[in-house]
Scaffold this active site. Structure first.
Site, short mmCIF file in Angstrom:
data_model
loop_
_atom_site.label_atom_id
_atom_site.label_comp_id
_atom_site.label_asym_id
_atom_site.label_seq_id
_atom_site.Cartn_x
_atom_site.Cartn_y
_atom_site.Cartn_z
N GLN B 116 -88.78 -47.77 -32.27
CA GLN B 116 -89.21 -49.12 -32.64
C GLN B 116 -89.98 -49.79 -31.52
O GLN B 116 -89.40 -50.08 -30.46
CB GLN B 116 -87.98 -49.96 -32.98
CG GLN B 116 -88.29 -51.37 -33.38
CD GLN B 116 -87.08 -52.28 -33.24
OE1 GLN B 116 -86.55 -52.47 -32.16
NE2 GLN B 116 -86.65 -52.85 -34.34
N TYR B 118 -91.32 -52.99 -30.96
CA TYR B 118 -91.49 -54.42 -31.27
C TYR B 118 -91.65 -55.20 -29.95
O TYR B 118 -92.63 -55.87 -29.73
CB TYR B 118 -90.27 -54.99 -32.00
CG TYR B 118 -90.07 -54.54 -33.43
CD1 TYR B 118 -90.95 -53.68 -34.08
CD2 TYR B 118 -88.97 -54.99 -34.15
CE1 TYR B 118 -90.73 -53.28 -35.40
CE2 TYR B 118 -88.75 -54.61 -35.48
CZ TYR B 118 -89.63 -53.76 -36.08
OH TYR B 118 -89.40 -53.38 -37.38
N SER B 119 -90.62 -55.08 -29.08
CA SER B 119 -90.56 -55.94 -27.90
C SER B 119 -91.69 -55.68 -26.94
O SER B 119 -92.16 -54.55 -26.80
CB SER B 119 -89.24 -55.72 -27.17
OG SER B 119 -88.16 -55.91 -28.03
N SER B 151 -86.26 -47.86 -27.30
CA SER B 151 -85.21 -46.83 -27.31
C SER B 151 -85.77 -45.53 -27.85
O SER B 151 -86.51 -45.54 -28.84
CB SER B 151 -84.03 -47.26 -28.19
OG SER B 151 -83.50 -48.46 -27.72
N GLU B 234 -75.81 -50.45 -46.38
CA GLU B 234 -75.61 -49.36 -45.44
C GLU B 234 -74.94 -49.88 -44.19
O GLU B 234 -74.07 -49.24 -43.61
CB GLU B 234 -76.95 -48.72 -45.10
CG GLU B 234 -76.79 -47.52 -44.20
CD GLU B 234 -78.13 -46.85 -43.96
OE1 GLU B 234 -78.50 -46.04 -44.79
OE2 GLU B 234 -78.77 -47.16 -42.96
N GLU B 362 -76.98 -64.75 -28.62
CA GLU B 362 -77.36 -66.16 -28.79
C GLU B 362 -78.23 -66.31 -30.04
O GLU B 362 -78.04 -67.24 -30.83
CB GLU B 362 -78.14 -66.66 -27.56
CG GLU B 362 -77.27 -66.86 -26.32
CD GLU B 362 -76.84 -65.57 -25.66
OE1 GLU B 362 -77.54 -64.55 -25.84
OE2 GLU B 362 -75.81 -65.56 -24.96
C1 LIG Z 1 -80.42 -51.05 -24.79
C2 LIG Z 1 -81.56 -51.76 -25.39
C3 LIG Z 1 -82.35 -51.12 -26.31
C4 LIG Z 1 -83.46 -51.75 -26.86
N1 LIG Z 1 -84.22 -51.04 -27.74
C5 LIG Z 1 -85.34 -51.62 -28.25
C6 LIG Z 1 -86.20 -50.88 -29.11
O1 LIG Z 1 -85.93 -49.73 -29.43
N2 LIG Z 1 -87.32 -51.46 -29.55
C7 LIG Z 1 -87.63 -52.74 -29.24
O2 LIG Z 1 -88.65 -53.22 -29.71
N3 LIG Z 1 -86.85 -53.49 -28.41
C8 LIG Z 1 -85.71 -52.95 -27.90
N4 LIG Z 1 -84.90 -53.67 -27.05
C9 LIG Z 1 -85.30 -55.01 -26.67
C10 LIG Z 1 -84.45 -56.10 -27.27
O3 LIG Z 1 -84.77 -56.27 -28.61
C11 LIG Z 1 -84.71 -57.37 -26.43
O4 LIG Z 1 -84.21 -57.13 -25.14
C12 LIG Z 1 -84.02 -58.56 -27.03
O5 LIG Z 1 -84.62 -58.93 -28.24
C13 LIG Z 1 -84.02 -59.76 -26.08
O6 LIG Z 1 -85.28 -60.03 -25.57
P1 LIG Z 1 -85.49 -60.18 -24.02
O7 LIG Z 1 -84.89 -59.01 -23.36
O8 LIG Z 1 -86.93 -60.47 -23.78
O9 LIG Z 1 -84.66 -61.42 -23.57
P2 LIG Z 1 -85.10 -62.97 -23.69
O10 LIG Z 1 -85.61 -63.21 -25.03
O11 LIG Z 1 -85.99 -63.26 -22.52
O12 LIG Z 1 -83.72 -63.62 -23.50
C14 LIG Z 1 -83.11 -63.87 -22.23
C15 LIG Z 1 -81.92 -64.77 -22.43
O13 LIG Z 1 -82.35 -66.00 -23.03
C16 LIG Z 1 -81.69 -66.21 -24.24
N5 LIG Z 1 -82.60 -66.80 -25.21
C17 LIG Z 1 -83.89 -66.49 -25.47
N6 LIG Z 1 -84.36 -67.23 -26.47
C18 LIG Z 1 -83.35 -68.03 -26.87
C19 LIG Z 1 -83.20 -69.01 -27.88
N7 LIG Z 1 -84.20 -69.33 -28.71
N8 LIG Z 1 -82.02 -69.58 -28.00
C20 LIG Z 1 -80.99 -69.28 -27.17
N9 LIG Z 1 -81.06 -68.36 -26.21
C21 LIG Z 1 -82.23 -67.75 -26.07
C22 LIG Z 1 -81.26 -64.82 -24.71
O14 LIG Z 1 -80.19 -64.87 -25.61
C23 LIG Z 1 -80.91 -64.16 -23.41
O15 LIG Z 1 -79.62 -64.52 -23.03
C24 LIG Z 1 -83.79 -53.07 -26.49
C25 LIG Z 1 -82.98 -53.73 -25.57
C26 LIG Z 1 -81.90 -53.10 -25.00
C27 LIG Z 1 -81.05 -53.84 -24.03
#
Ligand SMILES: Cc1cc2nc3c(=O)[nH]c(=O)nc-3n(C[C@H](O)[C@H](O)[C@H](O)COP(=O)(O)OP(=O)(O)OC[C@H]3O[C@@H](n4cnc5c(N)ncnc54)[C@H](O)[C@@H]3O)c2cc1C
Lengths: 348, 386
Positions: B116, B118-119, B151, B234, B362
C-alpha cells in the site's frame, strides 16, 4: 453468545418507555422507603416485570438472566430507586437457582406478582463476603450483616451464613434493622443485626451461584448507567458552545467520548456473555464484575468533566451517577477481588 | 457438509501440509511463504470471504469464523503483503472486469505481492495533503514523487497508490487510485529500518514512472472514496482470529510467569488477571459481533471500538511481559541469554506501531466520535479520513 431476539428488543423498548415516563429520580429520594411504591406496583401490575426471571410454574414469565439483564440495564440508565434490584435480581434469581422446591413455592409467587419484597444479605462488618461470622443453629440465626440493599424495608431477608443460605422474615423477632447513611442516595443500604432470629435453610449447596448472579445483575445495571453518562456527555458536547464552536468539535472531548464508548461496548460484551454463560458462569461473572464497575465509574467521571461547572452542580444528575458508580464498585466485591477470583479460577 | 466436518477437514489440511519452521534467511523465507500460499490456493483453501470466481471460497459468515480460528491455531504463515484486506475489496467493488481478472487470482495465490503506497513524508494522518503527482500523457500517467512507511514494499510486485491528478491544492478532490508495477523503470524501493531493528517497511521513489491509464481504479480524481473500502465482515471474522491468537499468547505469558515464580506476587497475579479479563472480553466481543451479523446482517458498534481495545491490550501485555523479565528485559533478540529468543522484548517494540499504523489511535477516536456518536465534525478534517 446472544444476539437479542425481537421479543427481547421489544421488552427493552417497553421498559425504556415506561421508565422515561415515570422515573423522576429526585422526587422519591427523601421518602422513608427510598423509592416510590406506586411505581413498583405499576411495574408489577402493568408490565409483570418482577416475574421476568421467575419460572412459569411459580407465576413468572419464565425468562432468565438475559431478560433480567435487559430490564436492569434500562433501570440503571435512569438510576431507578426501586425494590426491583434486590427483590428480583438478587432474591428471585437466588431462589430460582437454589434447587429448593419448598422455598420456591413458598416465596417465588409473591416475588413474581410484586406482593413480596426481598433482599440478599451478604457482607458483614469486615465488608467482605468471605470469613463470614453469621451462623445458624437450631433454626435460628445470629450475626450482623452490613450494606444490605433495601434491607430496612424488605419483607424477606435471604442471608448468606457460614453454613449456607437462610431465609428470615424481615419483621421476625430478633431482627434489628438500621438504615445507613449512603453515598448513593438512589440505593438504600441497611445494617441488620440478627439475634436468634427464626431462619429457614434454603437448598443445600453453598450460595456461590446466588452471588455470581448478583454480580452479573449489578454489571448489567452498570452498563446502563455508563451508557446514560455517555449519552448525557455526547448530548451536552453537541450543544455547548465555547470559542464559537460546539465543544464536541474539540478532540480532547471527542476522545473522551470515544474511550467511554470503547469501555461500554467491552462491558456489554462481558455482561451479555455472562448472562448466557451457563457452566462458565463463575469465570464470566468475575470478568463482568472486574470490568463493568470500572467502566461505569470512568464514564461517570468523564461525564462530569465534559459538563464542566454544570456537571459539578447538585441540580445536575451527573453526580448521582458518579455516586451510584463508585458505590456499586463495592457492592458485591471490588474489581480487585473479582480479578483475584478470576486468577484463581483460571489457574494463574 | 456440516460445520464440524468443515472444521475437521480444514484442520487436517493445515496440520498435514504445515510448511515447517520459518527460514531465517529472507529470500528463503519469501519462497517458503509463497509456496505455502500457492498450496493453500490450489487446494481451495484461500480467500475465505472471496467470491469463487476469483478463486475464493465464498464461505458463509459462520464458516469464515471457523476458518479464521483454525488458521490462527495452526500457526501457518499468513498472507504476504497488505493487498488482501484492503486492495482486494476495493478491486471487487470498483475495479473493471479486466482488472479483476488480471489481478485478483495472482494476489490471492501469493504470486503477486501487493503493498500500500498511501503515506508520504508530509501526508500521514493528513492523507489529502499527498503530493505524488500523476500527469496524464495519452493513455499513460507519468508518476513522480515519494511514498514512505510502505509495509512489504521490498517484496512487492504491485503498489496500490494514491496520487495527485488534480491541482496541487485540490486536497481529497484531486486524488486518483493507481496500481503501479513495482518493477517498472523509475521505481526505487529502499528498505527503512524500524525501531525493532527490522526493515518491515520501505520508502519508495517514483521518477517518471509510466503507468497505463487502464491501471487506474475508479474515476480520475475520484480516488478518495475508495480509501475506506474494506470488508467489514471479514474484519469481524478476523477479530476472532486475533482473539484466538492472544488467548495463546497470554497462556504462554502466564506459563512464563509461573516458571519464573512471579505469580506468588499478588501484583503480578492482578495484572495477569486483568489481561485474562481483557482477552476474554475480546473473544466475547468477537462473538457478539458475529451474532449481530448473523441476526441482522450488520456488525454493531462494538466492532468499531474493538480495534482500539485490542491495540491497547497488546501494548500493555508486551510491556508487562518485559517488566516480568526484570534485567533480562534489557537483552536484545540476538543475545544467547535472551528469554524465549527475545519475543517479548521484540513484541514490546513492535506493538508501538499498533497505535500508529493503519490510522493512529487518535484518528480512530475522532472517527468513532463523529461516526458512531454523531459529534460535530472537526472543521479541519476532510469528510472521511482514514
Ligand atoms: C508499522 C507501520 C506500517 C505502515 N505501513 C504502511 C503502509 O503499508 N502503507 C502506507 O501507506 N502507510 C503505512 N504506514 C503509515 C501510517 O499509515 C502512518 O504512519 C499513519 O497514518 C500516521 O501518519 P504519520 O506517521 O505521518 O503521523 P502524523 O499524522 O504526523 O501524526 C503524528 C501524531 O499526531 C497525531 N495527529 C495527527 N493528526 C491528528 C489529528 N487530526 N487529530 C489528532 N491527532 C492527530 C497522530 O495521532 C500522532 O500521534 C505504516 C506505519 C507504521 C508504523
Amino acid at each position: 453468545m446472544i444476539a437479542f431476539t425481537e421479543e427481547q428488543e421489544d421488552l427493552r423498548a417497553v421498559v425504556r418507555r415506561f421508565l422515561a415516563d415515570r422515573a423522576d429520580v429526585r422526587a422519591r429520594l427523601d421518602s422513608g422507603e427510598g423509592h416510590d411504591l406506586a411505581v413498583w406496583r405499576q411495574l408489577a401490575d402493568q408490565l409483570g416485570l418482577p416475574g421476568i426471571a421467575v419460572p412459569e410454574e411459580y407465576g413468572g414469565s419464565g425468562g432468565g438472566p438475559v431478560e433480567l439483564g435487559i430490564v436492569l440495564e434500562e433501570m440503571g440508565r435512569v438510576l431507578l430507586p426501586s425494590p426491583f434490584f434486590a427483590t428480583v435480581a438478587l432474591v428471585g434469581q437466588a431462589l430460582t437457582a437454589s434447587g429448593d422446591d419448598a422455598a420456591k413455592s413458598r416465596w417465588l409467587p409473591g416475588i413474581a406478582d410484586g406482593s413480596l419484597t426481598a433482599t440478599l444479605a451478604v457482607a458483614e462488618e469486615s465488608g467482605r463476603a468471605t470469613d463470614l461470622t453469621t451462623t445458624a443453629t437450631g433454626g435460628t440465626l445470629s450475626g450482623t450483616k452490613m450494606f444490605v440493599v433495601d434491607g430496612h424495608t424488605a419483607d424477606l431477608l435471604l442471608v448468606v451464613a457460614r453454613t449456607g443460605l437462610f431465609a428470615v422474615e424481615g419483621t421476625a423477632p430478633g431482627v434489628t434493622r438500621t438504615r445507613l447513611e449512603t453515598l448513593d442516595r438512589t440505593r438504600r443500604l441497611a445494617r441488620i443485626d440478627f439475634d436468634g432470629a427464626p431462619a429457614v435453610p434454603i437448598g443445600e449447596s453453598p450460595p456461590r451461584k446466588a452471588l455470581d448472579l448478583a454480580v452479573v445483575a449489578l454489571a448489567a445495571e452498570q452498563v446502563g448507567g455508563a451508557q446514560a453518562c455517555l449519552d448525557m456527555a455526547v448530548g451536552h458536547a453537541k450543544v455547548r458552545v465555547q470559542f464559537d464552536r460546539p465543544i464536541g468539535t474539540f478532540q480532547a472531548i471527542k476522545h473522551k467520548c470515544a474511550d467511554m464508548l470503547l469501555a461500554i461496548e467491552a462491558a456489554r460484551s462481558a455482561v451479555y456473555h455472562a448472562a448466557s454463560a451457563g457452566d462458565e458462569l463463575p469465570v464470566a461473572a468475575s470478568v463482568a464484575g472486574a470490568y463493568c464497575s470500572v467502566a461505569f465509574t470512568h464514564a461517570a467521571k468523564e461525564n462530569i468533566q465534559i459538563h464542566g461547572g454544570v456537571g459539578y452542580t447538585w441540580e445536575h444528575d451527573a453526580h448521582r451517577y458518579l455516586k451510584r458508580a463508585k458505590s456499586s464498585e463495592q457492592l458485591f466485591g471490588a474489581p480487585a477481588a473479582h480479578r483475584a477470583r478470576l486468577a484463581d479460577l483460571v489457574g494463574i | 457438509m456440516h460445520d464440524d466436518d468443515f472444521r475437521a477437514r480444514l484442520r487436517a489440511f493445515l496440520v498435514e501440509h504445515h510448511p515447517g519452521r520459518r527460514p531465517k534467511d529472507r529470500t528463503e523465507r519469501l519462497a517458503w511463504q509463497k509456496a505455502w500460499l500457492a498450496k493453500l490456493f490450489d487446494a481451495g483453501y484461500a480467500g475465505p470471504s472471496w467470491p469463487r470466481e476469483y478463486g475464493g471460497m465464498d464461505l458463509s459468515f459462520a464458516r469464515q469464523v471457523i476458518y479464521q480460528e483454525e488458521y490462527a491455531k495452526a500457526r501457518v504463515p499468513g498472507p504476504l503483503g497488505t493487498g488482501l484486506g484492503i486492495a482486494a475489496p476495493t478491486l471487487v467493488k470498483y475495479g473493471t472486469a479486466e482488472q479483476k481478472e488480471r489481478y485478483l487470482r495472482p494476489m490471492l495465490r501469493g504470486d503477486a505481492v501487493w503493498a500500500q503506497g498511501y503515506s508520504e513524508p508530509d501526508a500521514g494522518s493528513d492523507l489529502p495533503a499527498l503530493r505524488t503527482t500523476a500527469r496524464r500523457e495519452g493513455d499513460e500517467y507519468i508518476v513522480n514523487g515519494q511514498k514512505v512507511w510502505t509495509s512489504s514494499g521490498d517484496i512487492a510486485d504491485v503498489l496500490f497508490t494514491l496520487v495527485r491528478t488534480g491541482t496541487p491544492a485540490s486536497r481529497q478532490h484531486g486524488i486518483s487510485y493507481l496500481l503501479v508495477d513495482a518493477h517498472a523503470p523509475g521505481v526505487t524501493v529502499r528498505p527503512l529500518r524500524d525501531l525493532t531493528g527490522d526493515a518491515h517497511f520501505c520508502e519508495i521513489f517514483f521518477t517518471d514512472v509510466r503507468v497505463p491509464v487502464a491501471d487506474r481504479v475508479g474515476e480520475e480524481n475520484g480516488g478518495w472514496p475508495l480509501v475506506r473500502t474494506s470488508l467489514g465482515h471479514e474484519r469481524a471474522a478476523g477479530a476472532m482470529n486475533q482473539a484466538a491468537r492472544y488467548r495463546r499468547v497470554l497462556d504462554e505469558l502466564i506459563e512464563l510467569a509461573h516458571e519464573r515464580g512471579a505469580t506468588a506476587d499478588p501484583l503480578v497475579r492482578a495484572r495477569l488477571a486483568d489481561f485474562e479479563m481483557r482477552v476474554r472480553i475480546m473473544r466475547y466481543t468477537g462473538m457478539r459481533t458475529i451474532a449481530d451479523i448473523l441476526a441482522r446482517g450488520e456488525p454493531g458498534p462494538a466492532s468499531s471500538t474493538s480495534r482500539l481495545f485490542v491495540v491497547t491490550f497488546e501494548q500493555d501485555l508486551h510491556e508487562f511481559a518485559v517488566d516480568l523479565l526484570g534485567p533480562y528485559g534489557m537483552l536484545g533478540r540476538d543475545d544467547p541469554h535472551a528469554v524465549q529468543r527475545g519475543r517479548w522484548v521484540w513484541g514490546f517494540l513492535r506493538t508501538r506501531a499498533s497505535t500508529i499504523g493503519a490510522g493512529t489511535a487518535e484518528i480512530q477516536r475522532n472517527t468513532i466520535a463523529e461516526q458512531l456518536l454523531g459529534l460535530p465534525r472537526d472543521p479541519a478534517m476532510p469528510p472521511s479520513s482514514r
